[in-house]
Design an enzyme around this catalytic site. Structure first.
Site, PDB file in Angstrom:
ATOM      1  N   GLY B  42       0.847  -1.195   0.000  1.00 45.86           N
ATOM      2  CA  GLY B  42       0.000   0.000   0.000  1.00 45.86           C
ATOM      3  C   GLY B  42       0.882   1.245   0.000  1.00 45.86           C
ATOM      4  N   HIS B 268     -20.431   9.163   7.326  1.00 47.19           N
ATOM      5  CA  HIS B 268     -20.315  10.605   7.128  1.00 47.19           C
ATOM      6  C   HIS B 268     -21.679  11.156   6.731  1.00 47.19           C
ATOM      7  CE1 HIS B 268     -18.892  14.434   5.686  1.00 47.19           C
ATOM      8  NE2 HIS B 268     -17.721  14.184   6.215  1.00 47.19           N
ATOM      9  N   ARG B 335     -20.567  14.118  13.573  1.00 46.12           N
ATOM     10  CA  ARG B 335     -20.931  13.304  12.416  1.00 46.12           C
ATOM     11  C   ARG B 335     -21.930  12.202  12.758  1.00 46.12           C
ATOM     12  NH1 ARG B 335     -15.022  12.392   9.465  1.00 46.12           N
ATOM     13  NH2 ARG B 335     -14.857  14.512   8.720  1.00 46.12           N
ATOM     14  N   HIS B 406     -17.658   5.975   5.402  1.00 47.37           N
ATOM     15  CA  HIS B 406     -16.596   6.879   5.015  1.00 47.37           C
ATOM     16  C   HIS B 406     -15.223   6.392   5.482  1.00 47.37           C
ATOM     17  CE1 HIS B 406     -14.466  10.537   4.375  1.00 47.37           C
ATOM     18  NE2 HIS B 406     -14.339  10.804   5.646  1.00 47.37           N
ATOM     19  N   GLU B 430      -4.935   3.674   8.222  1.00 49.09           N
ATOM     20  CA  GLU B 430      -6.310   3.212   8.456  1.00 49.09           C
ATOM     21  C   GLU B 430      -6.370   1.695   8.620  1.00 49.09           C
ATOM     22  OE1 GLU B 430      -9.112   4.546   5.469  1.00 49.09           O
ATOM     23  OE2 GLU B 430     -10.811   3.584   6.454  1.00 49.09           O
TER      24      GLU B 430
END
Lengths: 275, 641, 229
Positions: B42, B268, B335, B406, B430
């Site tokens: 990645g 989101h 959110r 999201h 992430e």
């Protein structure tokens, strides 16, 4: 045309779901199919029906591909990823224009309401020696990476950077550098140029770093190396026709090419590199 | 129970932990670094920054990306900005405040020490990026500009118009390019990792597939770093890129890496609603829109209400539900609260648009108050984007928005060194679970990706490498044979089913199950139902999926099938995790756990732990708990009334 | 290759050669036009012949002539090298070409127009060298100055030759229309204040100079016709 129709229908007060159905389109697609890099390739025609104006162009091809898979046929391969106009992956020449008929957007942002029922749409890959076709509409753009690797960066190691506010940069300069930095590396400039020139792409990166104080140390070597690599990759020369900037989804300006030329002249005159 | 999991958080006061740890970890002599090979999978913010930093240190790096160039990783799509506790605005920000906000924002489900370190190195990130030539926004004096983001009380967000992710990624891409040209990093584009190679319980390499030729390749190294992003695409529709997938993380999980908090996903609130069956992904619009837009639905259900028709709805028939329910925060509630309320009103049947799954975000008042020009200067590009996608003009009619998946806070479990439960296998960005708890603050994803890649893993990986022999495991080792066979068998199986349903059809079904039962609002009963549905879907997938083409060519149909097969398995653990966590917290709402006013109720006594799921192979993962200990913050319930 | 020749061998370097020689040739055209206009002086070609005589025997001009030929040569050779390179840069053409209207067709046809001008130049130079070195031109009565003007007057009595000349000038006009401003862009001159001026000048120049050049044969021809009647 569709928008006008839509508005007209809206004015009559007919329910929204009906208008959507009425506006669905039947289209004829002529798509470049090529099994692999060695295959000669050719166009194939496909009919797609019941295309909603709310679909994106790529979603329309998704639908076609679903049908092809169900018929045991190889789906049309195309490059795409973020589908929101920032990654720079999608790349199609649609009816002779990179990223399609609308300005300032990428193919993934193009929606079918820009087309009309019965339209014939020709879809081709980016065409350039430096962007060989891999399969169907997928092309190899690693030549762009190699140009960047030749010097499109500031040589700072991680750690040891001075405080970010140590060097003030006038807002105008920062903004202008940003304008150049918005290039997404999609290659539409090359696809649009009659010479398949990569000058707009190269000029964007050279400009960004030439304007910022951080880019000064390597300013001369950077432009020399990047231009040399650009040539090695087999991109053409710039005839200043402006097709690149006209098709650029991010509106990179031609003044960057002038700046690249200036940087090149300056580097060749002043650098101590005699090789 | 937590004995299996050793977080390796150093002793001592919070503010000194990282400093102490950096001193206590083993170092690799500069002359010996070239004897170690590291694989980075990645090349987004975390991966590119890590690979570049490893190269600078002298390690030999192989970096892998499924995209055609590292510059296309989905970090590029982040709009808002990046937080850093620089306190340039003199408004009282500090490392501790950023730490505190992040812990609190994560609803007290993250590890104190990791979060503090994140806040601590945040300032270095900005220095580093500016030195690379990242054109951050500046004020007229030439110094860096900041804005307040996501309801933060201080202005600590650095930004580059609405393209901060792009600019930061291009900075990291530049650093990576420099190492590629120096020969320290070898880049493998259009190459997907399909398995981790385990030798004596440690990660010693990976198996990849060249996406162009289909060739299965073996790569050996002393350590493997996964920076493969999140798994939001389990839901089919998300704001993630089409190619984002969980395969690398999932295959690592199958090899023994625990998966932590998989049910923690962020929804989101301001995305463009689904327009039909053809929808392939969702587009996010910056939540800054809620600064001026007012959210409403009609008081009485009006199915199929269009934006144009909304203009005819009189003020007294509109329900500005956020302003009504949360008078002090109004439209600026966090959110999760905004998302959940949108879902609630739509569930009541008061949603608008053709699908009934949308609420209005209305700028009429703002335009009347400030004039169209000011609104255009603030949100012009967002309005243009909206118009482009929907065909509606938000200067004239209200926008329609709906929440979308999201970001995923969950990910591979890692210790303080960012090492997974497999020695030699690291997860950053992430891809890991470490810093955001149950909910991520705006502008913190970029911060974490770069913190991990530039300033954490370059130190901590040395601790492991220093104990490793120079000699690499050969790719002829039987572990490589075994892993390659597993990969090939999987692909062959997919190609030979030759069923009747396409991969996308399965993926859409999976997404719908997950959205309905394991999305923002969950019930124990619903989750049990979803568990059964996913199990059935999995069985059907392996009997009836249709994949065309062969394995030895560019085959996007096969790529998708391979990824979806992993999404289905991951979905099972997500549901298991959601079932286990019978509390409302952070981004998700468990209906059984709410206050009398219907707000989220966190249960700290029972659920103050990280769920780390262990792969067992028998369909049900085994839960391991890492207890969370809070020594520096006091746990409070959030309230936005 | 030395650093110097290398600097002019990259695509940008070759474009610089095109640009510098182009500007040089643009300047030369002014001088050429002034000289040609002397044909219309109404003195039976005396001024023109005196001018030609001066040009032929002045040492400085002789050196200048070599430089001028060098300019043409570099412009042509580099132009051809670039056309070839550009062709190679796109081995497979598009089936549909429908580029945005922003680009002028003059800019897209710089190469083809250049080739047409080259053909014209070959004919032009054939005459130039023939009369300069190989077939002596009769002197004007009572002088030692060659009567080139009479040759020109006779040449332009042929409608075919006039048409050829006029068409060539039109092509030169289009070549200049884009070439003028393009030369400055290649040199890196792009400025919000000055670029519009340069563009305006370029348009003006590309109309005035070729028009002036083309008018001369037309007027001579008309004169010839009217005198016959």
């Amino acid at each position: 045309m569709l928008n006008l129709l839509n508005e007209a229908i809206n004015r009559t007060g007919i329910k929204a779901d009906k208008t959507i159905k009425n506006l669905n389109m039947n289209l004829t697609l002529k798509i470049w199919r090529q099994k692999n890099q060695n295959d000669k390739g050719g166009f194939e025609s496909y009919q797609v029906s019941d295309v909603s104006p709310d679909m994106s162009f790529l979603e329309m091809i998704d639908v076609l591909n679903e049908d092809l898979v169900k018929e045991d046929k190889d789906p049309v391969h195309f490059d795409h990823d973020c589908r929101e106009g920032i990654c720079g992956t999608c790349s199609m020449v649609i009816n002779g224009r990179p990223h399609g008929p609308k300005e300032g957007i990428t193919t993934c942002q193009l929606h079918m309401r820009s087309f009309s029922d019965g339209d014939h749409i020709t879809i081709e890959p980016w065409r350039a020696k430096a962007f060989p076709v891999i399969k169907d509409l997928v092309v190899d753009r690693t030549s762009f990476d190699r140009i960047q690797q030749a010097g499109g960066y500031v040589s700072v190691n991680t750690g040891g950077a001075p405080d970010a506010n140590e060097i003030p940069i006038p807002k105008r300069i920062a903004d202008e550098a940003f304008d150049a930095a918005t290039c997404i590396g999609c290659g539409a400039c090359v696809a649009a140029c009659k010479n398949a020139s990569a000058m707009l792409f190269v000029s964007a990166k050279v400009s960004q770093l030439a304007m910022l104080p951080q880019g000064q140390v390597e300013r001369k070597t950077r432009v020399e190396k990047m231009v040399a690599q650009m040539d090695e990759e087999g991109f053409g020369a710039c005839t200043n026709t402006g097709a690149c900037a006209a098709e650029c989804p991010k509106g990179i300006d031609l003044s960057n090419i002038a700046r690249l030329n200036r940087e090149y002249i300056g580097a060749k005159l002043k650098s101590e590199n005699v090789s | 129970m937590s004995s299996v999991l050793n977080s390796k958080v150093p002793e001592g006061p919070l503010a000194e932990k990282w400093e102490k740890h950096k001193f206590s970890v083993k170092l690799v002599n500069p002359a010996n670094k070239r004897k170690y090979d590291i694989i980075v999978v990645g090349t987004g913010l975390a991966g590119a920054s890590a690979a570049a930093s490893f190269g600078e240190l002298g390690y030999n790096v192989k970096a892998f990306a499924y995209q055609d160039s590292p510059r296309r990783a989905h970090s590029i799509a982040a709009q808002g900005g990046i937080n850093a506790s620089k306190n340039y605005q003199n408004d009282g920000d500090s490392t501790f405040r950023l730490f505190y906000d992040t812990i609190k924002g994560g609803d007290y489900r993250s590890r104190e020490a990791n979060v503090y370190r994140l806040a601590e190195v945040s300032t270095n990130i900005i220095d580093q990026c500016v030195a690379q030539g990242v054109p951050f926004a500046r004020d007229y004096g030439g110094l860096l500009d900041n804005r307040s983001f996501g309801g933060a009380q201080v202005s600590r967000t650095f930004y580059a118009r609405g393209q901060t992710g792009q600019q930061l990624l291009l900075g990291a891409y530049g650093a990576l390019n420099r190492q590629i040209s120096n020969g320290k990093v070898k880049m493998y584009n259009r190459t997907e990792m399909l398995d981790v190679v385990m030798v004596n319980g440690e990660a010693k390499g990976i198996i990849t597939r060249n996406l162009i030729t289909g060739e299965i390749e073996r790569h050996s190294a002393h350590a493997v770093v996964l920076a493969t992003g999140g798994y939001g695409n389990v839901f089919f529709l998300s704001t993630n890129a089409m190619g984002c997938n969980a395969t690398a993380a999932w295959r690592a999980h199958r090899r023994g890496a625990f998966f932590a908090n998989p049910c923690f996903t962020q929804i989101h609130p301001t995305c463009i609603p689904v327009s039909g069956e053809h929808q392939s992904k969702l587009t996010l619009m910056s939540e800054s829109l809620r600064n001026d837009g007012r959210v409403w639905v009609p008081k009485e259900a009006r199915k199929g209400l269009t934006a144009k028709e909304a203009l005819n709805i009189p003020e007294e028939e509109r329900d500005y539900y956020l302003e009504r329910k949360y008078p002090s925060f109004g439209n600026l509630v966090p959110r999760d609260v905004a998302s959940r309320n949108a879902k609630d009103v739509c569930d009541e049947g008061r949603g608008v648009g053709p699908s009934g799954l949308a609420v209005f975000l209305d700028f009429a008042d703002a335009i009347n108050r400030d004039g169209e020009d000011l609104i255009r200067s603030k949100y012009g590009n967002l309005f243009d984007m909206y118009m482009q996608i929907t065909g509606d003009n938000p200067y004239e009619v209200p926008m329609m928005i709906y929440p979308a998946v999201h970001y995923t806070m969950g990910g591979l479990w890692v210790d303080y060194n960012l090492q997974t439960t497999i020695p030699g296998l690291y997860a950053i960005g992430e891809c890991n679970f470490s810093d955001h708890g149950a909910n991520r603050l705006g502008a913190s994803a970029l911060m974490q990706g770069l913190a991990d890649g530039y300033f954490v893993i370059p130190y901590t990986i040395g601790d492991y490498l220093a104990s490793q022999p120079y000699e690499k495991v050969g790719t002829d080792h039987e572990a490589f044979d075994e892993a390659e066979k597993t990969v090939n068998d999987h692909l062959d199986k997919l190609l030979n089913i030759n069923g009747n349903k396409t991969v996308d059809e399965f993926h859409k079904e999976l997404g719908k199950i997950m959205w309905d039962y394991c999305g923002m609002s969950r019930t124990g009963e619903g989750l049990k139902k979803a568990s059964g549905m996913v199990k059935e879907l999995k069985e059907e997938f392996w009997k009836n999926v249709k994949v065309v083409g062969t394995a030895d060519e560019l085959n996007q149909s096969l790529e998708k099938a391979n990824r979806v097969s992993d999404f289905i398995e991951l979905a099972e653990v997500m549901i298991q995790d959601a079932l286990d966590r019978a509390e409302s917290c952070g981004g998700h709402f468990r209906e059984e756990s709410q206050t009398p006013e219907g707000e989220a109720l966190r249960i700290d006594d029972e659920y103050s732990y990280v769920s780390a799921w262990e792969f067992t192979g028998n369909g049900a993962a085994k839960l391991n708990k890492e207890d969370l200990v809070f020594e520096n913050v006091k746990l409070t319930q959030r309230s936005y009334k | 290759m030395s650093w110097f020749t290398k600097a002019f061998s990259t695509t940008i370097g070759r474009k610089l050669v095109m640009s510098l020689t182009g500007i040089f040739l643009i300047l030369f055209l002014i001088e050429h036009l002034i000289g040609n206009l002397l044909l219309l002086n109404g003195d039976g070609g005396l001024a023109f012949n005196e001018f030609a005589h001066f040009m032929k025997y002045n040492r400085l001009i002789q050196i200048g002539e070599v430089v001028l030929f060098g300019g043409f040569l570099f412009h042509i050779i580099d132009g051809i090298i670039l056309i070839r390179k550009n062709r190679k840069s796109r081995p497979v053409q598009y089936a549909v070409s429908n580029k945005s209207e922003v680009t002028s067709w003059a800019s897209k046809l710089m190469g083809p127009f250049g080739i047409i001008i080259l053909v014209f130049l070959i004919v032009h130079m054939y005459d130039f060298f023939r009369f300069k070195y190989f077939s002596p031109v009769a002197d004007m009565p009572g002088t030692d100055i060659s009567d080139l003007a009479s040759l020109v007057y006779i040449k332009f009595q042929s409608v075919g030759y006039v048409a050829f000349y006029v068409i060539a000038m039109a092509v030169v006009g289009f070549h200049l229309y884009h070439g003028f401003q393009s030369a400055f862009q290649t040199l890196g001159v792009n400025h919000v204040k000055y670029s519009p001026i340069i563009k305006g000048l370029g348009v003006l120049y590309s109309i005035v100079v070729p028009l002036g050049m083309a008018l001369i044969p037309i007027i001579i021809y008309i004169n010839h016709i009217t005198q016959q009647i």
